[in-house]
Design a protein around this motif. Sequence first.
Motif, PDB file in Angstrom:
ATOM      1  N   ILE A  33      18.382 -16.289  -1.346  1.00 30.66           N
ATOM      2  CA  ILE A  33      18.694 -18.122  -1.165  1.00 30.66           C
ATOM      3  C   ILE A  33      18.308 -18.013   0.816  1.00 30.66           C
ATOM      4  N   GLN A  34      16.899 -19.237   0.402  1.00 30.14           N
ATOM      5  CA  GLN A  34      16.714 -19.633   1.437  1.00 30.14           C
ATOM      6  C   GLN A  34      17.036 -21.112   1.373  1.00 30.14           C
ATOM      7  N   GLY A  35      17.223 -21.647   1.705  1.00 36.67           N
ATOM      8  CA  GLY A  35      17.116 -23.406   1.469  1.00 36.67           C
ATOM      9  C   GLY A  35      17.663 -23.920   0.062  1.00 36.67           C
ATOM     10  N   ASP A  36      16.977 -24.613  -0.520  1.00 32.84           N
ATOM     11  CA  ASP A  36      16.784 -25.191  -1.604  1.00 32.84           C
ATOM     12  C   ASP A  36      15.818 -24.274  -2.686  1.00 32.84           C
ATOM     13  N   LYS A  37      15.058 -22.758  -2.448  1.00 33.58           N
ATOM     14  CA  LYS A  37      14.119 -22.123  -2.792  1.00 33.58           C
ATOM     15  C   LYS A  37      15.256 -20.024  -3.209  1.00 33.58           C
ATOM     16  N   VAL A  38      14.937 -19.198  -3.793  1.00 34.40           N
ATOM     17  CA  VAL A  38      15.665 -17.928  -3.908  1.00 34.40           C
ATOM     18  C   VAL A  38      13.878 -17.304  -3.940  1.00 34.40           C
ATOM     19  N   ARG A  39      13.965 -16.118  -2.569  1.00 35.71           N
ATOM     20  CA  ARG A  39      12.468 -15.813  -2.745  1.00 35.71           C
ATOM     21  C   ARG A  39      12.970 -14.328  -3.593  1.00 35.71           C
ATOM     22  N   VAL A  40      12.019 -13.616  -4.009  1.00 36.98           N
ATOM     23  CA  VAL A  40      12.619 -12.782  -4.316  1.00 36.98           C
ATOM     24  C   VAL A  40      11.578 -11.220  -3.891  1.00 36.98           C
ATOM     25  N   ASN A  41      11.791 -10.365  -3.193  1.00 36.24           N
ATOM     26  CA  ASN A  41      10.610  -9.858  -2.821  1.00 36.24           C
ATOM     27  C   ASN A  41      11.335  -8.178  -3.403  1.00 36.24           C
ATOM     28  N   GLY A  42      10.615  -7.004  -3.374  1.00 33.94           N
ATOM     29  CA  GLY A  42      10.037  -5.792  -4.537  1.00 33.94           C
ATOM     30  C   GLY A  42       8.816  -5.143  -3.903  1.00 33.94           C
TER      31      GLY A  42
END
Length: 160
Positions: free
Chosen positions: A122-131
């Motif tokens: 979770i980064q503020g008002d967004k969700v970052r997805v890494n793969g």
Amino acid sequence: MPSFDIVSEIDMHEVTNAVDKAKKDLGNRWDFKNVDADIEIDDKGVTVSAEQEFQLEQLIDILRMAFASRDIDGRALSESGESKSGKLMKQHFVLKQGLETDMAKKIVKLIKDAKLKVQSSIQGDKVRVNGKKRDDLQTAIALLRETELEVPLQFNNFRD
């Protein structure tokens, strides 16, 4: 490492266009001639007002159809309360933007429960997805599209 962001945003210009289209449709409807009915937009949301409850429901349908024709998800409208003032009934809708903390946690939990080979944060008002692989990220996007959440989601900032 490939990544993308999950956000919930609304293009306010499109919202303005949708409200203008709904107002135009309201003016063209014969059953709303000589009726005090209106659709107004402000910074926080959209207010629909009419003389009677069934007219209010019809105005809400007109507004939702205008949103759909402008490719704005109807889940972006959240009812915040109905009021009656004088002879008018009013319904106010709040425009939902950004992911609240609870919804972001729910999204992260969905991704983790699916046991995909991706990490989400979770980064503020967004969700970052890494793969590591692009296919894993696309699987995560497909999973979230299949899941019925109460907010519209967009996937942007896709990086390879």
